[in-house]
Write an enzyme that holds these catalytic residues in place. Structure first.
Site, PDB file in Angstrom:
ATOM      1  CD  GLN A  98      -2.782   1.461   2.296  1.00  0.00           C
ATOM      2  OE1 GLN A  98      -2.285   1.632   3.410  1.00  0.00           O
ATOM      3  NE2 GLN A  98      -4.087   1.482   2.083  1.00  0.00           N
ATOM      4  CE1 TYR A 180      -2.438   9.072   7.436  1.00  0.00           C
ATOM      5  CE2 TYR A 180      -4.078   7.482   6.702  1.00  0.00           C
ATOM      6  CZ  TYR A 180      -3.314   8.039   7.714  1.00  0.00           C
ATOM      7  OH  TYR A 180      -3.430   7.578   8.998  1.00  0.00           O
ATOM      8  NE  ARG A 227      -8.740  -0.007   2.600  1.00  0.00           N
ATOM      9  CZ  ARG A 227      -8.764  -0.267   3.892  1.00  0.00           C
ATOM     10  NH1 ARG A 227      -7.879   0.278   4.708  1.00  0.00           N
ATOM     11  NH2 ARG A 227      -9.652  -1.092   4.406  1.00  0.00           N
ATOM     12  N   GLY A 317      -9.125  -6.860   8.829  1.00  0.00           N
ATOM     13  CA  GLY A 317      -8.026  -6.127   9.440  1.00  0.00           C
ATOM     14  C   GLY A 317      -7.671  -6.687  10.796  1.00  0.00           C
ATOM     15  NE  ARG A 318     -10.890  -3.503  13.955  1.00  0.00           N
ATOM     16  CZ  ARG A 318     -12.075  -2.997  14.261  1.00  0.00           C
ATOM     17  NH1 ARG A 318     -12.260  -2.444  15.448  1.00  0.00           N
ATOM     18  NH2 ARG A 318     -13.073  -3.039  13.392  1.00  0.00           N
TER      19      ARG A 318
HETATM   20  C1  LIG Z   1      -3.626  -1.076  13.722  1.00  0.00           C
HETATM   21  C2  LIG Z   1      -4.330  -0.615  12.484  1.00  0.00           C
HETATM   22  C3  LIG Z   1      -3.600   0.021  11.485  1.00  0.00           C
HETATM   23  C4  LIG Z   1      -4.212   0.405  10.284  1.00  0.00           C
HETATM   24  N1  LIG Z   1      -3.455   0.966   9.290  1.00  0.00           N
HETATM   25  C5  LIG Z   1      -4.004   1.202   8.067  1.00  0.00           C
HETATM   26  C6  LIG Z   1      -3.181   1.590   6.956  1.00  0.00           C
HETATM   27  O1  LIG Z   1      -1.936   1.703   7.039  1.00  0.00           O
HETATM   28  N2  LIG Z   1      -3.805   1.804   5.777  1.00  0.00           N
HETATM   29  C7  LIG Z   1      -5.166   1.663   5.612  1.00  0.00           C
HETATM   30  O2  LIG Z   1      -5.674   1.865   4.513  1.00  0.00           O
HETATM   31  N3  LIG Z   1      -5.954   1.287   6.653  1.00  0.00           N
HETATM   32  C8  LIG Z   1      -5.403   1.017   7.852  1.00  0.00           C
HETATM   33  N4  LIG Z   1      -6.206   0.547   8.880  1.00  0.00           N
HETATM   34  C9  LIG Z   1      -7.633   0.254   8.624  1.00  0.00           C
HETATM   35  C10 LIG Z   1      -7.823  -1.220   8.256  1.00  0.00           C
HETATM   36  O3  LIG Z   1      -7.267  -1.487   6.971  1.00  0.00           O
HETATM   37  C11 LIG Z   1      -9.315  -1.628   8.221  1.00  0.00           C
HETATM   38  O4  LIG Z   1      -9.984  -0.827   7.271  1.00  0.00           O
HETATM   39  C12 LIG Z   1      -9.979  -1.463   9.587  1.00  0.00           C
HETATM   40  O5  LIG Z   1      -9.220  -2.112  10.588  1.00  0.00           O
HETATM   41  C13 LIG Z   1     -11.413  -2.040   9.598  1.00  0.00           C
HETATM   42  O6  LIG Z   1     -11.399  -3.397   9.272  1.00  0.00           O
HETATM   43  P1  LIG Z   1     -11.576  -4.535  10.433  1.00  0.00           P
HETATM   44  O7  LIG Z   1     -12.916  -4.262  11.073  1.00  0.00           O
HETATM   45  O8  LIG Z   1     -11.558  -5.836   9.671  1.00  0.00           O
HETATM   46  O9  LIG Z   1     -10.443  -4.368  11.381  1.00  0.00           O
HETATM   47  C14 LIG Z   1      -5.616   0.185  10.096  1.00  0.00           C
HETATM   48  C15 LIG Z   1      -6.347  -0.424  11.124  1.00  0.00           C
HETATM   49  C16 LIG Z   1      -5.735  -0.832  12.292  1.00  0.00           C
HETATM   50  C17 LIG Z   1      -6.527  -1.539  13.347  1.00  0.00           C
END
Ligand SMILES: Cc1cc2nc3c(=O)[nH]c(=O)nc-3n(C[C@H](O)[C@H](O)[C@H](O)COP(=O)(O)O)c2cc1C
Length: 355
Positions: A98, A180, A227, A317-318
């Protein structure tokens, strides 16, 4: 019964073994902004995903706004990433990087000497951010980019795209979400320019479109996703009256470039406002490439949304933070381990490679 989430999928020239995507997540383990062995291990352990999208990775020294995030522009960074991509490929996975330029979401204490904090307009992001040397610090007022600064930044994305492919990545994801750099151009809360890069919908999407075109010229559109986060309110962005029109226009442009996928952020699972379902359906219908769903997914909802043709792939994600073998666990119906958010961004292996 076959569950759609675990069926193979085609993504451009790639064959994905399942429809599970590991969502991009900043983890701040890249000391000196260079990918290391710990990161290689972290990603290799998660190669059960059909596709991994890495943490936000800067195309330029100017985009290294957070502490310990990696770049993909220097020799050392690209050598580090080559070990990561080799590890993931050897484990049977696919991996995109990314490209995240932090723009105004930055602090000089996090950046290499000589780097500049650029943004479309000289408007500071609200609130504070973490720095390793001085703790929490207010966001500074960024430098409004000149036409030359904009041209340079676009060229940096294209150069980073090329280096990423040389470092073994299967493709790149342009981070145009979450406030961003690219989103700073899209959004009226951050873009107050009166030249051809601001104002009308046409002008505000120009940076995103030019970055996509330049990157496509460097590595081919079939290796590039984007994205986006319509209706997002992260990092001081805000919805406005032209939100739907802007994203419909952007998608039309991405169609003509031939971009591989769009990856739509919905952070309502994290307390953000819901993204308009009507707009999501419209983008799904009008975009010609693949569509990655994301935000608060579990197995049941993932299969339901795939079966309803709301998207082609689903990002988690998480759950991937604390379950490196997430796909296997979902397939076996094994209970998931909850993540510890205190170690999301802390240095070292604790909360990173020890789950
Ligand atoms: C620790 C953490 C770091 C993240 N860093 C990014 C990132 O670098 N780029 C991005 O597009 N989204 C980032 N996100 C958002 C995640 O890609 C995702 O959209 C978000 O966690 C919701 O999905 P989930 O419910 O499956 O966790 C981050 C989320 C978390 C929890």
């Amino acid at each position: 019964m076959t569950q759609t989430l675990f069926t193979p999928a085609t993504l451009g020239k790639l064959q994905l073994k399942n429809r599970v995507v590991m969502a991009p997540m900043t983890r701040s383990r890249a000391d000196g902004n260079v990918p290391n062995e710990l990161m290689e291990k972290y990603y290799r352990l998660r190669a059960g995903a059909g596709l991994i999208i890495t943490e936000g990775t800067s195309p330029s020294a100017n985009g290294l706004g957070y502490a310990r995030i990696p770049g993909v522009f220097s020799d050392a960074q690209c050598e580090g990433w080559k070990r990561v991509t080799d590890g993931v490929h050897a484990a049977g996975g696919k991996i995109f990087v990314q490209l995240m330029h932090t723009g105004r979401v930055s602090h000089s204490a996090n950046m290499p000497a000589g780097a500049k904090i650029f943004a479309p307009s000289a408007v500071a992001a609200p609130g504070e951010m973490w720095t390793d040397s001085s703790g929490m610090q207010p966001h500074p007022v960024p430098t409004a980019m000149s036409a030359a600064d904009i041209a340079l930044t676009i060229a940096e994305y294209a150069a980073a795209a090329k280096r990423a492919v040389e470092a073994g990545f299967d493709g790149i994801e342009l981070h145009a979400a979450n406030g961003y750099m690219i989103d700073q151009f899209l959004n009226t809360a951050t873009n107050q320019r009166t030249d051809t890069w601001g104002g009308s919908v046409e002008n505000r999407i120009r940076f995103a479109v030019e970055v996509a075109k330049a990157s496509a010229a460097a590595i081919g559109a079939e290796r590039i996703g984007m994205r986006i986060s319509p209706y997002g309110a992260f990092n001081g962005t805000a919805p406005d009256a032209e939100m739907d029109a802007l994203y419909e226009r952007l998608i039309a442009e991405l169609n003509s470039i031939g971009l591989l996928y769009i990856h739509v952020v919905d952070h309502s699972s994290m307390g953000a406002p819901e993204v308009s379902p009507a707009l999501k359906a419209k983008l799904r219908a009008s975009f010609k490439g693949k569509y990655i769903l994301s935000g608060g997914y579990d197995l049941v909802r993932a299969n339901a949304d795939l079966d309803a043709n709301r998207g082609d792939l689903v990002a988690f994600g998480r759950p991937f933070i604390s379950n490196p073998d997430l796909v296997q666990k979902l397939q076996n119906g094994t209970a998931l381990t909850a993540p510890n958010f205190n170690t999301f961004y802390t240095p070292g292996e604790k909360g990173y490679t020890d789950y």
